[in-house]
Design a protein around this motif. Structure first.
Motif, mmCIF file in Angstrom:
data_model
loop_
_atom_site.group_PDB
_atom_site.id
_atom_site.type_symbol
_atom_site.label_atom_id
_atom_site.label_comp_id
_atom_site.label_asym_id
_atom_site.label_seq_id
_atom_site.Cartn_x
_atom_site.Cartn_y
_atom_site.Cartn_z
ATOM 1 N N ALA A 74 0.805 -1.222 0.000
ATOM 2 C CA ALA A 74 0.000 0.000 0.000
ATOM 3 C C ALA A 74 0.836 1.269 0.000
ATOM 4 C CB ALA A 74 -0.928 0.006 1.213
ATOM 5 N N CYS A 75 2.128 1.165 0.268
ATOM 6 C CA CYS A 75 2.992 2.348 0.282
ATOM 7 C C CYS A 75 2.939 3.045 -1.064
ATOM 8 C CB CYS A 75 4.424 1.934 0.625
ATOM 9 S SG CYS A 75 5.589 3.314 0.715
ATOM 10 N N ARG A 76 2.679 4.327 -1.063
ATOM 11 C CA ARG A 76 2.561 5.060 -2.331
ATOM 12 C C ARG A 76 3.903 5.260 -3.019
ATOM 13 N NH1 ARG A 76 -0.901 9.943 0.113
ATOM 14 N NH2 ARG A 76 0.437 9.362 1.869
ATOM 15 N N LYS A 77 4.994 5.117 -2.284
ATOM 16 C CA LYS A 77 6.321 5.274 -2.870
ATOM 17 C C LYS A 77 6.740 3.941 -3.504
ATOM 18 C CE LYS A 77 5.700 8.919 -0.389
ATOM 19 N NZ LYS A 77 6.531 9.339 0.738
ATOM 20 N N PRO A 78 7.371 3.962 -4.675
ATOM 21 C CA PRO A 78 7.868 2.710 -5.258
ATOM 22 C C PRO A 78 8.846 2.009 -4.319
ATOM 23 C CG PRO A 78 7.870 4.440 -6.909
ATOM 24 C CD PRO A 78 7.571 5.098 -5.584
ATOM 25 N N VAL A 79 8.703 0.697 -4.192
ATOM 26 C CA VAL A 79 9.530 -0.099 -3.291
ATOM 27 C C VAL A 79 10.319 -1.118 -4.121
ATOM 28 C CG1 VAL A 79 9.579 -1.605 -1.271
ATOM 29 C CG2 VAL A 79 7.792 0.152 -1.476
ATOM 30 N N ILE A 80 11.636 -1.091 -3.971
ATOM 31 C CA ILE A 80 12.543 -1.983 -4.691
ATOM 32 C C ILE A 80 13.101 -3.002 -3.704
ATOM 33 C CG2 ILE A 80 14.677 -2.146 -6.038
ATOM 34 C CD1 ILE A 80 14.261 0.874 -6.696
ATOM 35 N N ALA A 81 12.949 -4.286 -3.991
ATOM 36 C CA ALA A 81 13.561 -5.339 -3.183
ATOM 37 C C ALA A 81 14.910 -5.699 -3.787
ATOM 38 C CB ALA A 81 12.665 -6.571 -3.128
ATOM 39 N N ALA A 82 15.949 -5.700 -2.957
ATOM 40 C CA ALA A 82 17.301 -6.092 -3.383
ATOM 41 C C ALA A 82 17.642 -7.387 -2.654
ATOM 42 C CB ALA A 82 18.308 -4.993 -3.038
ATOM 43 N N VAL A 83 17.659 -8.503 -3.393
ATOM 44 C CA VAL A 83 17.711 -9.834 -2.785
ATOM 45 C C VAL A 83 19.087 -10.456 -2.959
ATOM 46 C CG1 VAL A 83 16.667 -12.115 -2.695
ATOM 47 C CG2 VAL A 83 15.255 -10.127 -3.285
ATOM 48 N N THR A 84 19.692 -10.822 -1.830
ATOM 49 C CA THR A 84 20.924 -11.596 -1.830
ATOM 50 C C THR A 84 20.679 -12.874 -1.037
ATOM 51 O OG1 THR A 84 21.724 -10.564 0.203
ATOM 52 C CG2 THR A 84 22.339 -9.512 -1.859
ATOM 53 N N ILE A 126 1.267 6.996 -11.000
ATOM 54 C CA ILE A 126 1.455 5.806 -11.845
ATOM 55 C C ILE A 126 1.219 4.542 -11.027
ATOM 56 C CG2 ILE A 126 3.169 4.453 -13.107
ATOM 57 C CD1 ILE A 126 4.453 7.178 -13.910
ATOM 58 N N LYS A 127 1.808 4.501 -9.828
ATOM 59 C CA LYS A 127 1.622 3.319 -8.980
ATOM 60 C C LYS A 127 0.157 3.138 -8.615
ATOM 61 C CE LYS A 127 3.207 1.002 -4.785
ATOM 62 N NZ LYS A 127 4.278 0.863 -3.773
ATOM 63 N N GLN A 128 -0.499 4.230 -8.233
ATOM 64 C CA GLN A 128 -1.907 4.145 -7.847
ATOM 65 C C GLN A 128 -2.771 3.677 -9.009
ATOM 66 O OE1 GLN A 128 -3.177 5.060 -4.527
ATOM 67 N NE2 GLN A 128 -4.707 3.700 -5.403
ATOM 68 N N VAL A 129 -2.547 4.227 -10.184
ATOM 69 C CA VAL A 129 -3.343 3.850 -11.351
ATOM 70 C C VAL A 129 -3.102 2.386 -11.713
ATOM 71 C CG1 VAL A 129 -3.598 4.217 -13.838
ATOM 72 C CG2 VAL A 129 -3.591 6.179 -12.286
ATOM 73 N N MET A 130 -1.843 1.955 -11.705
ATOM 74 C CA MET A 130 -1.562 0.562 -12.038
ATOM 75 C C MET A 130 -2.196 -0.393 -11.029
ATOM 76 S SD MET A 130 2.316 0.557 -13.577
ATOM 77 C CE MET A 130 2.097 -1.106 -14.228
ATOM 78 N N ASN A 131 -2.123 -0.044 -9.744
ATOM 79 C CA ASN A 131 -2.762 -0.880 -8.728
ATOM 80 C C ASN A 131 -4.275 -0.909 -8.905
ATOM 81 O OD1 ASN A 131 -0.277 -1.419 -7.606
ATOM 82 N ND2 ASN A 131 -0.500 -0.021 -5.884
ATOM 83 N N ASP A 132 -4.865 0.262 -9.121
ATOM 84 C CA ASP A 132 -6.318 0.336 -9.262
ATOM 85 C C ASP A 132 -6.815 -0.409 -10.493
ATOM 86 O OD1 ASP A 132 -6.362 1.915 -7.020
ATOM 87 O OD2 ASP A 132 -6.680 3.803 -8.094
ATOM 88 N N CYS A 133 -6.014 -0.419 -11.557
ATOM 89 C CA CYS A 133 -6.453 -1.002 -12.826
ATOM 90 C C CYS A 133 -6.125 -2.488 -12.958
ATOM 91 C CB CYS A 133 -5.823 -0.244 -13.995
ATOM 92 S SG CYS A 133 -6.401 1.464 -14.139
ATOM 93 N N ALA A 134 -5.482 -3.068 -11.947
ATOM 94 C CA ALA A 134 -5.041 -4.459 -12.055
ATOM 95 C C ALA A 134 -6.199 -5.417 -12.342
ATOM 96 C CB ALA A 134 -4.316 -4.880 -10.781
#
Length: 274
Positions: free
Chosen positions: A110-120, A226-234
């Motif tokens: 739900a965070c409105r800021k883009p979240v990037i996972a960096a996996v090691t 952009i994030k909100q629209v993409m989530n809403d339109c899924a």
């Protein structure tokens, strides 16, 4: 960097407009124990509301992203609810506990800021639930992934079964969930679980930070839109999605950033967004 106070399982640092959330455990392999489930929703709610933060990176401290649920650490909370002879009131309490755990990753999604996972290293069970709630996933060539819940006689209930199919498809999700198998970074890239694989942990963190900076340099209201629209339109049809974004832009298109974009284009210079 500004360090967050009074956290046990997480460390939040903010440099400029980019926040980094490091998983600390304290269980082995950054396993997710009681402190994690208590702290995670509040951390992401705060990042969501912080106007200075424009992008977030989530990573594990040390060699691994996360071993997932800390079974030993959570035994005190879960043990009484999974023993035999439980009736409806006890089952309701277990339902409430599961919903409380789900809120940790709901807050990430739900965070409105883009979240990037960096996996090691290892990303197991709850670790996969977490990265599935992120917007973008990057991995080092050391990364290994497993939807492991079936191996401990559980149906994955923290988001993998719901969030992975749009990312990697129904077939790959069912394969991973039914078998509990391990996959390496190369396979994760092939099925679309990660967007890129970097040669080593240092290169991964540098790539995640560069991507976060590239995102943060764009207009924050537009990126969040952009994030909100993409989530809403899924779950919408194309026609419904187009109607939704048309209404969105009719409401939010006019802004100082739009004026700056046009002015910068006419003056042949990079835009400077607020």
């Amino acid at each position: 960097m500004n360090d967050s106070p009074a956290l046990v399982s997480l460390r939040v640092t903010i440099e400029g407009s980019i926040a980094e959330v490091a998983l600390l455990g304290p269980g082995k392999g950054n396993a997710m124990g009681p402190d994690f489930w208590r702290e995670m929703p509040g951390v992401f709610d705060a990042l969501d509301r912080d106007p200075k933060v424009r992008a977030v990176i989530v990573r594990g401290e040390g060699a691994h992203f996360s071993y997932g649920l800390d079974l030993v650490g959570m035994m005190g909370a879960m043990g009484p609810h999974v023993s035999g002879g439980q009736m409806a009131p006890e089952r309701q309490t277990l339902l409430d506990l599961i919903r409380d755990l789900q809120r940790a990753f709901d807050a990430v999604a739900a965070c409105r800021k883009p979240v990037i996972a960096a996996v090691t290293g290892w990303c197991i069970g709850g670790g996969v639930d977490l990265i599935a709630a992120c917007d973008i996933r990057l991995a080092s060539d050391t990364a290994r992934f497993s939807v492991r819940e079936v191996k401990v006689a559980m149906v994955a209930d923290l988001g993998s079964l719901q969030r992975l199919p749009p990312i990697i498809g129904q077939g790959a999700t069912r394969e991973l969930a039914f078998t509990g198998k391990n996959i390496d970074a190369a396979r994760a890239l092939r099925i679309g679980l990660v967007s890129d694989v970097l040669p080593g942990d240092d290169a991964l963190l540098a790539a995640a930070r560069a991507m976060a900076r590239e995102i943060a340099d764009n207009p924050s209201v537009v990126v969040q839109g952009i994030k909100q629209v993409m989530n809403d339109c899924a779950g919408l049809s194309v026609a419904e999605g187009l109607r939704h974004v048309a209404v969105w832009n009719a409401a939010f298109l006019q802004s100082p950033d739009l004026a700056e974009a046009f002015t910068a284009f006419m003056e042949k210079r990079p835009p400077k967004f607020g």
